[in-house]
Design an enzyme around this catalytic site. Structure first.
Site, short mmCIF file in Angstrom:
data_model
loop_
_atom_site.label_atom_id
_atom_site.label_comp_id
_atom_site.label_asym_id
_atom_site.label_seq_id
_atom_site.Cartn_x
_atom_site.Cartn_y
_atom_site.Cartn_z
CE1 TYR A 42 -3.37 -2.68 0.23
CE2 TYR A 42 -3.79 -2.08 2.50
CZ TYR A 42 -4.09 -2.84 1.40
OH TYR A 42 -5.12 -3.76 1.46
CG LEU A 191 -19.32 0.36 1.81
CD1 LEU A 191 -19.07 1.84 2.01
CD2 LEU A 191 -20.69 -0.04 2.35
N GLY A 198 -23.85 4.02 -2.84
CA GLY A 198 -24.44 4.98 -3.77
C GLY A 198 -23.40 5.90 -4.39
#
Length: 313
Positions: A42, A191, A198
């Site tokens: 990372y 998610l 969304g």
């Protein structure tokens, strides 16, 4: 161990704000969210160094989960996997240095290296545990067969794998195997790349990572999948919550052995994420989500083909 963990990778993605990221990590620790998930790849080591700065003088409050084995070029191009025992031990040595700690709590190969027998890779982590450099063995993105292979070499403490309302492939075999072995399940991409929150409304067409866009976020797949989100949005409105909160709360409802990773790099998101711990579902609500996100609800793979060949199925 906190039921929510923080996936720290976004803190090393541009635009970086190290001061805010460190303040966010401090706020998370203050709130009791102590599971910090990182990897040596990372930010090419930046993420571990950042966490090291954040937990200085607070080491006893943090549970460090570190992945290794994925090789990237300076431009971020994927170069392959390295699961050789010597490489795993070398990766660990550098991670300990960047984190500024004497021992890593949970250490895991990020993917099985197809060129190295998995037992040899796992054996290297077992050696690190014997040497006192690692506390627990973890594995990441493996199927039930490889999970049992790893466990036969050394007890596995946790499996990190994608799991969400929109990605439930683990439930038939992998989750069963993990529970048979008594592991914790660390769910990432909770998610589903923004589908469940969304955040995704149209297919990305440019950007530095557009080649990594998963098929589930492309073309007709995306159109279909956005329609599947209506039920989640409706329930969220009825409960006075956000879709993201309900998606995370659903994961936690799957069992006390599930840890849900949240991606955060700003303190402003802390309250919303902590509220997830107070959300409960009745039987009718859970059944409704099962119907809305059952088999066939989401179309398209979760990774592009060149990544899927290294991913669990």
């Amino acid at each position: 161990m906190s039921r929510l963990g923080v996936g720290c990778s976004r803190m090393s993605a541009p635009p970086r704000d190290d001061a805010e990221s460190i303040a966010t990590l401090h706020a998370l620790l203050d709130a009791g969210v102590n599971f910090l998930d990182t990897a040596d790849f990372y930010g090419m080591g930046h993420n571990e160094a950042l966490i090291g700065r954040a937990i200085k003088d607070r080491r006893d409050q943090a549970f460090l989960s570190v992945k290794c084995g994925m090789m990237l070029s300076p431009t971020g191009a994927f170069l392959g996997l390295d699961g050789r025992p010597s490489a795993v031990k070398n990766f660990c040595a550098y991670s300990l240095q960047r984190l500024g700690v004497e021992v890593i709590d949970l250490y895991q190969p990020g993917r099985p290296d197809p060129a190295v027998p998995y037992e040899e890779t796992i054996g290297a982590v077992a050696d690190l545990i014997k040497d006192g450099k690692v506390r627990y063995l973890g594995v990441s993105e493996v199927g039930a067969h490889d999970l049992r292979r790893a466990h036969s070499v050394h007890p596995v403490a946790a499996l990190e794998i994608e799991y969400s309302l929109a990605c439930r492939f683990i439930e038939d075999e992998i989750l069963v195997a993990a529970r048979d072995l008594g592991l914790a399940l660390v769910a990432y991409r909770t998610l589903a790349d923004g589908l469940l929150s969304g955040a995704v409304t149209e297919e990305p067409t440019r950007g530095p990572t557009v080649h990594l866009t998963p098929p589930r976020l492309k073309g007709e797949n995306l159109k279909h999948n956005l329609q599947a989100m209506v039920a989640l949005r409706d329930m969220a409105a009825q409960k006075g919550r956000t879709p993201a909160q309900l998606a995370l709360a659903w994961l936690l409802s799957r069992g006390e052995d599930v840890i849900a990773l949240i991606g955060m790099r700003r303190r402003s998101r802390l309250r919303e994420n902590l509220e997830v711990l107070d959300i409960a579902f009745d039987a009718e609500e859970l059944a409704g989500l099962d119907r809305a996100f059952g088999p066939g609800a989401i179309e398209g793979e979760r990774y592009p083909p060149f990544v899927m060949k290294y991913a669990a199925r």
